[in-house]
Structures are given as structure tokens and as C-alpha cells.
Design a protein around this motif. Structure first.
Motif, PDB file in Angstrom:
ATOM      1  N   LEU A 366       0.825  -1.210   0.000  1.00 19.76           N
ATOM      2  CA  LEU A 366       0.000   0.000   0.000  1.00 19.76           C
ATOM      3  C   LEU A 366       0.861   1.264   0.000  1.00 19.76           C
ATOM      4  N   GLU A 367       2.012   1.193   0.631  1.00 17.23           N
ATOM      5  CA  GLU A 367       2.891   2.367   0.690  1.00 17.23           C
ATOM      6  C   GLU A 367       3.231   2.872  -0.709  1.00 17.23           C
ATOM      7  N   SER A 368       3.459   1.967  -1.635  1.00 13.77           N
ATOM      8  CA  SER A 368       3.852   2.401  -2.980  1.00 13.77           C
ATOM      9  C   SER A 368       2.741   3.206  -3.639  1.00 13.77           C
ATOM     10  N   TYR A 369       1.491   2.886  -3.324  1.00 10.31           N
ATOM     11  CA  TYR A 369       0.375   3.641  -3.896  1.00 10.31           C
ATOM     12  C   TYR A 369       0.110   4.925  -3.116  1.00 10.31           C
ATOM     13  N   ALA A 370       0.365   4.891  -1.792  1.00 16.89           N
ATOM     14  CA  ALA A 370       0.210   6.120  -1.008  1.00 16.89           C
ATOM     15  C   ALA A 370       1.219   7.171  -1.450  1.00 16.89           C
ATOM     16  N   CYS A 371       2.418   6.726  -1.828  1.00 18.48           N
ATOM     17  CA  CYS A 371       3.451   7.666  -2.263  1.00 18.48           C
ATOM     18  C   CYS A 371       3.124   8.289  -3.624  1.00 18.48           C
ATOM     19  N   ALA A 372       2.135   7.750  -4.318  1.00 20.58           N
ATOM     20  CA  ALA A 372       1.747   8.300  -5.623  1.00 20.58           C
ATOM     21  C   ALA A 372       0.353   8.913  -5.607  1.00 20.58           C
ATOM     22  N   LEU A 373      -0.539   8.349  -4.769  1.00 22.03           N
ATOM     23  CA  LEU A 373      -1.953   8.757  -4.842  1.00 22.03           C
ATOM     24  C   LEU A 373      -2.478   9.417  -3.576  1.00 22.03           C
ATOM     25  N   GLY A 374      -1.676   9.465  -2.540  1.00 18.65           N
ATOM     26  CA  GLY A 374      -2.131  10.122  -1.317  1.00 18.65           C
ATOM     27  C   GLY A 374      -2.601   9.135  -0.274  1.00 18.65           C
ATOM     28  N   ASN A 375      -3.913   9.034  -0.068  1.00 17.35           N
ATOM     29  CA  ASN A 375      -4.484   8.146   0.941  1.00 17.35           C
ATOM     30  C   ASN A 375      -5.137   6.942   0.266  1.00 17.35           C
ATOM     31  N   VAL A 376      -4.736   5.744   0.678  1.00 17.07           N
ATOM     32  CA  VAL A 376      -5.252   4.520   0.065  1.00 17.07           C
ATOM     33  C   VAL A 376      -5.592   3.512   1.164  1.00 17.07           C
ATOM     34  N   TYR A 377      -6.454   2.557   0.810  1.00 14.04           N
ATOM     35  CA  TYR A 377      -6.795   1.498   1.761  1.00 14.04           C
ATOM     36  C   TYR A 377      -7.034   0.201   1.010  1.00 14.04           C
ATOM     37  N   SER A 378      -6.956  -0.899   1.776  1.00 13.43           N
ATOM     38  CA  SER A 378      -7.229  -2.220   1.222  1.00 13.43           C
ATOM     39  C   SER A 378      -8.036  -3.009   2.236  1.00 13.43           C
ATOM     40  N   PHE A 379      -8.717  -4.030   1.756  1.00 16.22           N
ATOM     41  CA  PHE A 379      -9.591  -4.827   2.612  1.00 16.22           C
ATOM     42  C   PHE A 379      -9.577  -6.256   2.074  1.00 16.22           C
ATOM     43  N   GLY A 380      -8.966  -7.177   2.821  1.00 14.51           N
ATOM     44  CA  GLY A 380      -8.873  -8.535   2.308  1.00 14.51           C
ATOM     45  C   GLY A 380      -8.274  -9.503   3.310  1.00 14.51           C
ATOM     46  N   PRO A 381      -8.086 -10.757   2.899  1.00 15.08           N
ATOM     47  CA  PRO A 381      -7.569 -11.784   3.810  1.00 15.08           C
ATOM     48  C   PRO A 381      -6.060 -11.706   3.983  1.00 15.08           C
ATOM     49  N   ARG A 382      -5.615 -12.021   5.201  1.00 18.41           N
ATOM     50  CA  ARG A 382      -4.193 -12.117   5.505  1.00 18.41           C
ATOM     51  C   ARG A 382      -3.976 -13.451   6.213  1.00 18.41           C
ATOM     52  N   PHE A 383      -2.781 -14.003   6.120  1.00 22.15           N
ATOM     53  CA  PHE A 383      -2.554 -15.396   6.520  1.00 22.15           C
ATOM     54  C   PHE A 383      -1.363 -15.522   7.460  1.00 22.15           C
ATOM     55  N   ARG A 384      -1.568 -16.294   8.533  1.00 19.03           N
ATOM     56  CA  ARG A 384      -0.489 -16.591   9.482  1.00 19.03           C
ATOM     57  C   ARG A 384      -0.537 -18.080   9.830  1.00 19.03           C
ATOM     58  N   ALA A 385       0.616 -18.723   9.760  1.00 16.64           N
ATOM     59  CA  ALA A 385       0.688 -20.168  10.022  1.00 16.64           C
ATOM     60  C   ALA A 385       1.105 -20.443  11.455  1.00 16.64           C
ATOM     61  N   GLU A 386       0.605 -19.663  12.380  1.00 18.71           N
ATOM     62  CA  GLU A 386       0.945 -19.851  13.791  1.00 18.71           C
ATOM     63  C   GLU A 386       0.046 -20.915  14.414  1.00 18.71           C
ATOM     64  N   ARG A 387       0.642 -21.815  15.169  1.00 14.02           N
ATOM     65  CA  ARG A 387      -0.117 -22.855  15.870  1.00 14.02           C
ATOM     66  C   ARG A 387      -0.522 -22.310  17.233  1.00 14.02           C
ATOM     67  N   SER A 388      -1.577 -21.510  17.222  1.00 16.71           N
ATOM     68  CA  SER A 388      -1.993 -20.824  18.437  1.00 16.71           C
ATOM     69  C   SER A 388      -3.319 -21.387  18.941  1.00 16.71           C
ATOM     70  N   GLU A 389      -3.481 -21.411  20.260  1.00 15.29           N
ATOM     71  CA  GLU A 389      -4.739 -21.834  20.878  1.00 15.29           C
ATOM     72  C   GLU A 389      -5.633 -20.639  21.190  1.00 15.29           C
ATOM     73  N   SER A 390      -5.212 -19.452  20.810  1.00 11.65           N
ATOM     74  CA  SER A 390      -5.984 -18.254  21.109  1.00 11.65           C
ATOM     75  C   SER A 390      -7.329 -18.270  20.386  1.00 11.65           C
ATOM     76  N   LYS A 391      -8.359 -17.815  21.076  1.00  8.54           N
ATOM     77  CA  LYS A 391      -9.696 -17.712  20.486  1.00  8.54           C
ATOM     78  C   LYS A 391      -9.828 -16.490  19.583  1.00  8.54           C
ATOM     79  N   LYS A 392      -8.762 -15.723  19.479  1.00  8.66           N
ATOM     80  CA  LYS A 392      -8.794 -14.504  18.672  1.00  8.66           C
ATOM     81  C   LYS A 392      -7.839 -14.570  17.478  1.00  8.66           C
ATOM     82  N   LEU A 393      -7.407 -15.783  17.134  1.00 10.57           N
ATOM     83  CA  LEU A 393      -6.467 -15.916  16.020  1.00 10.57           C
ATOM     84  C   LEU A 393      -6.743 -17.204  15.261  1.00 10.57           C
ATOM     85  N   VAL A 394      -6.896 -17.084  13.945  1.00 10.18           N
ATOM     86  CA  VAL A 394      -6.989 -18.244  13.061  1.00 10.18           C
ATOM     87  C   VAL A 394      -6.051 -18.017  11.888  1.00 10.18           C
ATOM     88  N   ALA A 395      -5.951 -19.001  11.011  1.00 10.71           N
ATOM     89  CA  ALA A 395      -4.959 -18.933   9.936  1.00 10.71           C
ATOM     90  C   ALA A 395      -5.281 -17.865   8.901  1.00 10.71           C
TER      91      ALA A 395
END
Length: 617
Positions: A366-395
Motif C-alpha cells: 500500500l505504501e507504494s500507492y500512497a506515495c503516488a496517490l495520497g491516501n489509500v486502503y485495502s480490505f482482504g484476507p491475511r494469513f499466518r501459520a501460527e499454531r496458536s490456541e488463542s480464540k482470537k487468532l486463526v490462519a
């Protein structure tokens, strides 16, 4: 006030709205009217719904007045007819004498060929558009109740809207005239029922759970928050930018990542041939079974003591079989095991010709687009392969991310404040029915907590102040001892928001070791210009920072963390050519839904959650 009355009056005389693409009426457009649909009485509509509950009501037969006047000469009466007319009398006598009337019923009732008594199936259905159910009345002459009444049955029907004949919760119902479709249910395998099922159980049927009222409310709130997200950024003139899901850049530098490769399908598989002794065409398992049989035979001969020669022969035979078993076992252990040989990964032969991952964070792109267009945002999935038992974290978790040119830490914190207030006010205004239901079913404090975030100011404290506040706590022992340099755990953050300040808390300027390489180094050389927004109950919801715009400092940080500089050449280019100060943040969208619905496990607010060992659908 007058305008509200005028709007209600206008609404009550408006005809029902038909969906353009399915020619049916969405139930919300009937049930959400100010008159709850009364103004639509007499309208002919087509509705779709899934049965949530049902009952069958028998219709009383209408007496035939002509039958009483049908008096004629006596006619011949058969023995069967006489017997039929006396059945009630016989049952009364047997009952008085303590006899078994069930036997009489089984023997005599089959003689009586009565037509099926007409009935009405009263169905409570939902199409997922609102919390409330809708009532449909279907006479048995239109469709057999046994087909319509099982929970989960899909019904598409046409009929007339009317007031219920029996007053109850329903203000309006549909009297069916045609059944256009019945989606039957296999009651033996259908996982849902009239009874309320725990959310933990529903996770095993993610493809069916949106049919439950609780999960349907969660989905509608999630949808509202999605709409609110795009509305906020549109109002603030941000541009929406899609960032890649597959990337060659490790944006965090330390997190566990999912690798993307096609090389696994090209593995070289070699299996050692298994040689067998042809003179002994038996298996170890067969010999063990034989030993069991021979043991039984020996024990039987010992009990009878009738044939000592047979016993001696049986014992010798058992001894030889045991020796054979030992030989076979030794051969099995010494036999070269079948193995799978995998060539070392050569990424030059892979699809992308280099090592690639599922993205953990989209802010660098996103930084590369902010440096050209000003204010930008994105909305989508992100992935972490952590083996966590937390109820607030999934893959796989969805994130809202933004970057702003010419913005520093304070502006990023202000943006986080404005964003949260806007989102939570939006669902307070647009999801009142679902929030009311969840307050009754899940957590009665939901609305109060949302109003707290939407209307109160945030408590801004430095990391050092947070550590000092936690050190003063004497009534609780934390799992991780608190001291400078320790990463604040979910337990620490929640305690600050829930118990110490009792409102949202912004914790800024943490030690540089606790944040990614791209966060701007403060003048003290020990802390960085980063912040976390912590909410009561859910913990850290937003993590943001001012990013390092100085090429030399950023290069040093990459080296300090042992990262391969060649992987970040494109990112360093943004500092070499036309650099600008900028900041941004990441908001955990699934955690925000968790906070808004009052649930405790993030897997219950994600349509198809992916966690360690669980990816069923």
C-alpha cells in the motif's frame, strides 16, 4: 416527529416490494414495516423460506345438514357395519373392566376405512433477511404436511397475506394457495434441529450454520460493517487498492508464513521393492492368528487329559509356530522400509521461479500507492501459520489496512479513532434488531460497549506508562511477568482496557524489538512510532505506525534483524526516489465483528474459518 408519522403513513399504503431478480418478496420488507405488514393484507405474494419450526392443526369436519333429513326405509346392514357401530361401546366396557383397548383397536380399526382428516401445516420460516420469522399456513389439500414440516425444509409458495385467525406473536401471515417448490430434508442426517445447538457444535457444519438465528445475525452485522468500511473511506476520499495475496516479501520479518509452491506435485517418489521368502508364503499376522488357535487347542487338551500324545504334539507344534513368528518379526524389522524421497526444493523450477508466501500484511504494498496517490486502503484476507490456541487468532483473517502520505503518528491515531467511532455508530443505527437479539441471546452489554466506543474519548498512554500501571496491580497475577521490553500479552492489554481505564486505550511508543522493521525509529533509539488500540473484552483491535522514510535507518534495521536485503529492494526504492513521511494501520476486521456481536471465539464470526488442523469446507 410529524415526519416520522408521515413516513409511517406513506409506508403503510405502499404495496409490497418484489425482488427484481427472483420475483419473490424478501420477508424483511414485510416484517420491518412500521405496521409489521398489516397494510399489506390482501396482497398476493411469493415468498421463500426455510422451516424453523412447524405444527399441524386438524380441521374439524363440517357437519352435513342433509344427512339428518335423509330418512328412508331401513336397508340391509352387514355384520361389519354393525361391528363398526359398536366399537365405541366395546371399548367403554373393556376400559371399565380394566381390559386392553389397544388390542381391540388394532384388531377392529383396520376394518374401518376412514378418509384422512384434513389439516393445516403452520410453518415458521426464515429467509435470512431479518431476525423475525414469518408464518405460512398450508392446507393438507395443497401439500402433505409430512413433507413441509421437518426443520430445514425449503418452501417456495404463493398466496395471500392475511391477519392470523388466532392472535399471537404474528401480526400477519401467508395463506398458501400454491406450492412452487419443496426442498426436502433428510431428517436422519440434517445437523440442525428445533433445539438450540452450541456454537462449538455448529462449527462442524459451517455450510448449514447461517440458517440459525444467531449466526444469521452475525452475518448481517458483518455485512453492515463491510458496507460501513467502504463508506467511511469514500467519505474521507481514500482510494481502494487491491494488494497481492501471493507475495515474495516477508512484511513482518518474523511471523510464520504459508509457502506457495507447485513443486510438491513434481516430487520424485521411489519405493523400495519388498522381497518375500517364497518358501514361506505366510504373513506375520497370519502366524499370530495361528498361534492363538494353537494356544486354545493346547489349553483344551490340558483340561481333558485324555490324550497325552496329542497334547505333546500340540505343544511341539505351538513351539515351532512361535519360532516362525519370531523369524517373521525379525525379517519385518530388518526389511528396508518403503520410503518417499523428495528432491531438495529448487525454486528456480517453481511456478514463480522464487520463494513465495501468502501475505501476512499488505501495508508495504500500500505504501507504494500512497506515495503516488495520497491516501489509500485495502480490505482482504491475511494469513499466518501460527499454531496458536488463542480464540482470537486463526490462519486466515480479514484486515482493513490503510496508508496516508504526509501523515505522522498522531494523525494515524486520530484516523483510528474516527474509523472505529464511525463503524460502531453505523451498526448501532442500522442493526438494532440484530443487536437486540444478540443482547438477549449472547451478551447483554453489547449495545453499551458499542456506545462506549462510539461516544467516549480514548485513553492515550505510552508503553512505559502501561508497564508502570500494570506493575501497580496487586489483586491479579499475570501469566507473563510485566517489565520493560516484554510484549504486552492479550491478558495485559485487556486488563488495561477492562479494569484500569474502563474504555478504549491507545498504547504508543513501544520498544523497537516488539515491532516490524519498517516502523519509524524514535529519537531515543529505543522505541518506535507505533501504537495499538485496545478495546474492552477483545483486546488489541488496531495496530498502526508511522513508517520509516529514512533510507539509511531502514537499511540498518533490515540488517539488524537478519533479513535478506535483496527481498526488499523494491521497498527501499520508495526511499531512494521521492520519499515522503507516511503512516498507516491495520484493523482486524474479524475481531471487530467479535467485539460487535459479543461472542468469544473468532471462529464463530467467520463464515468458513481456517484454523490449525481445521479446513473442512
Amino acid at each position: 416527529m410529524a415526519s416520522d408519522r408521515e413516513q409511517a403513513a406513506a409506508e403503510n399504503i405502499m404495496p409490497v416490494t418484489v425482488s427484481r431478480y427472483s420475483k419473490r418478496v424478501v420477508l424483511k420488507t414485510i416484517l420491518d414495516r412500521s405496521d409489521r405488514g398489516l397494510g399489506l393484507v390482501g396482497e398476493r405474494v411469493v415468498v421463500l423460506g426455510w422451516v424453523k419450526s412447524a405444527k399441524e392443526v386438524r380441521k374439524e369436519p363440517v357437519p352435513n345438514p342433509d344427512a339428518a333429513r335423509d330418512v328412508g326405509p331401513p336397508k340391509d346392514v352387514s355384520c361389519v357395519e354393525i361391528l363398526q357401530s359398536r366399537i365405541p361401546f366395546f371399548r367403554t366396557i373393556l376400559k371399565a373392566l380394566g381390559g386392553n383397548t389397544q388390542y381391540l383397536r388394532e384388531k377392529l380399526d383396520p376394518v374401518i376405512q376412514k378418509p384422512a382428516m384434513p389439516s393445516i401445516a403452520s410453518l415458521q420460516v426464515s429467509d435470512g433477511s431479518c431476525v423475525a420469522s414469518f408464518q405460512i399456513q398450508v392446507e393438507s389439500s395443497i401439500a402433505p404436511p409430512i413433507q413441509l414440516m421437518p426443520t430445514g425444509t425449503c418452501i417456495l409458495t404463493e398466496g395471500i397475506l392475511q391477519q392470523p385467525l388466532v392472535q399471537g406473536k404474528q401480526v400477519i401471515e401467508l395463506k398458501a394457495e400454491k406450492i412452487l417448490h419443496i426442498g426436502t430434508v433428510d431428517q436422519e442426517t440434517y445437523p440442525l434441529s428445533k433445539k438450540r445447538l452450541p456454537l462449538e457444535t455448529l462449527r462442524n457444519s459451517a455450510h448449514f450454520r447461517p440458517r440459525t438465528t444467531t449466526v444469521a445475525s452475525v452475518v448481517r452485522i458483518r455485512n453492515a460493517l463491510t458496507q460501513a468500511t467502504h463508506t467511511f473511506f469514500k467519505n474521507q476520499e481514500f482510494l481502494y487498492v487491491e494488494v497481492p495475496i501471493i507475495t515474495t516479501t516477508d512484511s513482518e520479518g518474523s511471523s510464520e508464513k504459508f509457502h506457495v509452491t507447485t513443486l510438491l506435485s513434481k516430487e520424485i517418489k521411489k519405493e523400495e521393492p519388498i522381497t518375500m521368502d517364497d518358501t514361506k508364503g505366510v504373513t506375520f499376522e497370519a502366524v499370530k492368528a495361528s498361534i492363538m488357535e494353537k494356544n486354545k487347542q493346547v489349553e483344551e487338551l490340558k483340561r481333558t487329559e485324555s490324550n497325552k500324545e496329542a497334547l505333546a504334539a500340540a505343544i511341539q507344534d505351538l513351539h515351532k509356530t512361535n519360532e516362525l513368528a519370531l523369524q517373521l518379526e525379525a525379517r519385518e524389522k530388518s526389511k528396508p522400509e518403503a520410503y518417499l524421497k523428495t528432491e531438495k526444493f529448487r525454486y528456480s523450477e517453481d511456478y514463480f521461479s522464487r520463494e513465495t508466501y501468502l501475505t501476512v500484511n499488505g501495508r508495504l504494498h500500500l505504501e507504494s500507492y500512497a506515495c503516488a496517490l495520497g491516501n489509500v486502503y485495502s480490505f482482504g484476507p491475511r494469513f499466518r501459520a501460527e499454531r496458536s490456541e488463542s480464540k482470537k487468532l486463526v490462519a486466515e483473517m480479514w484486515m482493513i489496512e490503510l496508508e496516508m502520505a504526509l501523515s505522522q503518528l498522531e494523525e494515524a491515531i486520530n484516523c483510528a479513532d474516527d474509523l472505529l467511532k464511525f463503524l460502531f455508530k453505523w451498526i448501532l443505527d442500522n442493526c438494532s434488531e440484530d443487536l437486540t437479539f444478540l443482547a438477549k441471546r449472547v451478551d447483554k452489554t453489547i449495545v453499551e460497549r458499542l456506545q462506549l466506543v462510539a461516544e467516549s474519548s480514548f485513553e492515550n498512554i505510552s508503553y512505559a506508562q502501561a508497564v508502570d500501571a500494570l506493575k501497580k496491580v496487586t489483586e491479579k497475577t499475570f501469566g507473563t511477568k510485566i517489565e520493560w521490553g516484554v510484549s504486552l500479552t492479550e491478558e495485559h492489554e485487556s486488563y488495561l482496557a477492562d479494569e484500569v481505564y474502563k474504555r478504549p486505550v491507545v498504547i504508543y511508543n513501544p520498544p523497537k524489538e516488539l515491532k516490524p522493521f519498517y516502523v519509524r525509529l524514535n529519537d531515543d533509539g529505543k522505541t518506535v512510532a507505533a501504537f495499538d488500540v485496545v478495546l474492552p473484552k477483545v483486546g488489541a483491535l488496531i495496530r498502526g505506525s508511522q513508517n520509516e522514510e529514512r533510507l539509511s535507518v531502514l537499511s540498518t534495521r533490515i540488517k539488524e534483524l537478519g533479513l535478506q536485503k535483496k527481498h526488499y529492494d523494491w521497498y527501499l526504492d520508495l526511499r531512494r526516489h521521492g520519499t515522503v513521511k507516511h503512516s498507516g494501520l491495520s484493523l482486524g476486521f474479524d475481531l471487530m465483528v467479535l467485539f460487535a456481536t459479543g461472542l468469544n471465539d473468532v471462529r464463530d464470526v467467520i463464515p468458513f474459518p481456517r484454523s490449525c488442523g481445521k479446513a473442512n469446507n
